[in-house]
Design an enzyme around this catalytic site. Structure first.
Site, short mmCIF file in Angstrom:
data_model
loop_
_atom_site.label_atom_id
_atom_site.label_comp_id
_atom_site.label_asym_id
_atom_site.label_seq_id
_atom_site.Cartn_x
_atom_site.Cartn_y
_atom_site.Cartn_z
N GLN A 14 -4.79 -1.67 9.71
CA GLN A 14 -4.54 -3.00 9.09
C GLN A 14 -5.15 -4.08 9.91
O GLN A 14 -4.92 -4.17 11.13
CB GLN A 14 -3.32 -3.20 8.70
CG GLN A 14 -2.69 -4.77 7.94
CD GLN A 14 -3.43 -4.58 6.46
OE1 GLN A 14 -3.77 -3.56 5.88
NE2 GLN A 14 -3.78 -5.79 5.91
N LYS A 26 0.70 -1.10 -0.02
CA LYS A 26 -0.14 -0.23 0.09
C LYS A 26 0.89 1.37 -0.07
O LYS A 26 0.60 2.26 -0.62
CB LYS A 26 -0.87 -0.24 1.17
CG LYS A 26 -1.97 -0.92 1.20
CD LYS A 26 -2.73 -1.39 2.44
CE LYS A 26 -3.87 -2.43 2.23
NZ LYS A 26 -4.65 -2.78 3.43
N ASP A 32 -11.15 2.08 3.76
CA ASP A 32 -11.45 0.98 3.63
C ASP A 32 -12.93 0.75 3.52
O ASP A 32 -13.29 -0.30 3.03
CB ASP A 32 -10.93 0.17 4.94
CG ASP A 32 -9.72 -0.38 4.94
OD1 ASP A 32 -9.26 -0.80 3.66
OD2 ASP A 32 -8.96 -0.59 5.87
N1 GUN Z 1 -6.79 -7.17 5.99
C1 GUN Z 1 -7.16 -7.88 5.07
N2 GUN Z 1 -7.53 -7.04 4.04
C2 GUN Z 1 -7.65 -5.82 4.46
C3 GUN Z 1 -8.21 -4.62 4.03
O1 GUN Z 1 -8.70 -4.46 2.83
N3 GUN Z 1 -8.07 -3.54 4.96
C4 GUN Z 1 -7.49 -3.62 6.12
N4 GUN Z 1 -7.53 -2.59 6.89
N5 GUN Z 1 -6.95 -4.79 6.56
C5 GUN Z 1 -7.26 -5.81 5.69
#
Ligand code: GUN
Length: 288
Positions: free
Chosen positions: A96, A52, A119
């Site tokens: 996350q 990211k 998200d």
């Molecule tokens: N863990 C797995 N997929 C995601 C996601 O799309 N966002 C976040 N914040 N954590 C994750």
């Protein structure tokens, strides 16, 4: 059979986003800024957050990573979120997941300002999405819809069978694909671990989305000729490789792919598109 190349599509969209960022900065606007919080040292989470950050740099966004130890208290984490909520320089915030067991994930999600929730996990954004109102759509559903749209895959009137009912993939996808929209207008069936005779449903599908997290679950005899197959699974399975594992999707690719009109590979299918969703949402948040 055509491959839905998520990597190439994501690279193309990154160029488009980078051009938009250039335009914004040329107009004297600030660069979009994404903040991420990572609690603990889970290997997969570190990798995802790393991807990211790299993607942010590639499109000209600013990014900030707050790393916290695994024994961080929930109270401290919530206070850090509150600080970021109040910081006018930060447009988007992700925490996350998964979080260490002693932290209540739902409370964390609900502490994020919905206007910064890139998200799309906050109940306000989920609610707006379900109602078809403008919202931040979560990464995987958005990535899948965008990938299908860019390949010109018709969804109107098609029967879409989704395997998996998670809050972050199966259920939002079912909502979006059933909406009166483009892409959308699908007849949607959600199947899950309690579905009896799953094959009876998948064999009647035009589009199958496998999102259950069981490696190579969808076999050749479960797929009708000409289906579009989207593989959301990405599980680390032990293998005789340098790293000691390989990435497996939810689809038994060698059996299923010859029957498909379109199929996503793993890796390089849905995965790269999810990061694009985050970038698009951050761009949108910066414009709010
Ligand atoms: N863990 C797995 N997929 C995601 C996601 O799309 N966002 C976040 N914040 N954590 C994750």
């Amino acid at each position: 059979m055509k491959i839905l190349d998520g990597k190439a599509t994501a690279d193309q969209i990154k160029l488009e986003i980078a051009a938009e960022v250039e335009k914004m900065t040329a107009q004297g606007k600030k660069r979009p800024h994404l903040a991420a919080i990572l609690v603990g040292d889970d290997g997969a989470s570190q990798t995802y957050v790393g991807h990211k950050e790299k993607a942010c740099a590639q499109v000209g966004f600013k990014s900030t990573l707050l790393r916290l130890p695994a024994d961080t208290s929930e109270e401290f984490l919530l206070s850090e979120i509150a600080k970021i909520n109040a910081d006018p320089d930060i447009d988007g915030l992700i925490v996350q997941l998964p979080l260490p067991k002693h932290i209540n994930e739902q409370r964390v999600i609900e502490t994020i300002d919905p206007a910064k929730d890139v998200d799309g996990f906050h109940p306000v954004n989920v609610g707006k999405m379900v109602l078809g109102l403008p919202s931040f759509v979560s990464a995987t559903p958005w990535g899948i819809l965008e990938l299908m749209e860019r390949y010109g895959i018709e969804t109107s009137g098609k029967h879409c069978v989704i395997i998996g009912r998670s809050n972050i993939v199966g259920r939002p996808l079912a909502n979006l694909l059933s909406q009166k929209s483009k892409p959308g207008d699908c007849t949607v069936t959600i199947c899950h671990s309690r579905t009896k005779d799953l094959k009876e449903y998948t064999l009647k599908a035009d589009i199958i989305i496998a999102a259950l997290g069981v490696p190579e679950f969808l076999k050749g005899d479960m797929v009708p000729e000409g289906a579009v197959v989207i593989d959301v699974g990405i599980t680390r399975v032990k293998a005789d490789t340098k790293t000691g594992f390989r990435l497996a999707g939810d689809v038994q690719f060698s059996e299923v792919s010859p029957k498909c009109s379109y199929i996503t590979p793993v890796p390089g299918g849905v995965g790269p598109m999810t990061i694009i969703a985050l970038l698009r949402n951050t761009l949108k948040a910066a414009a709010l």
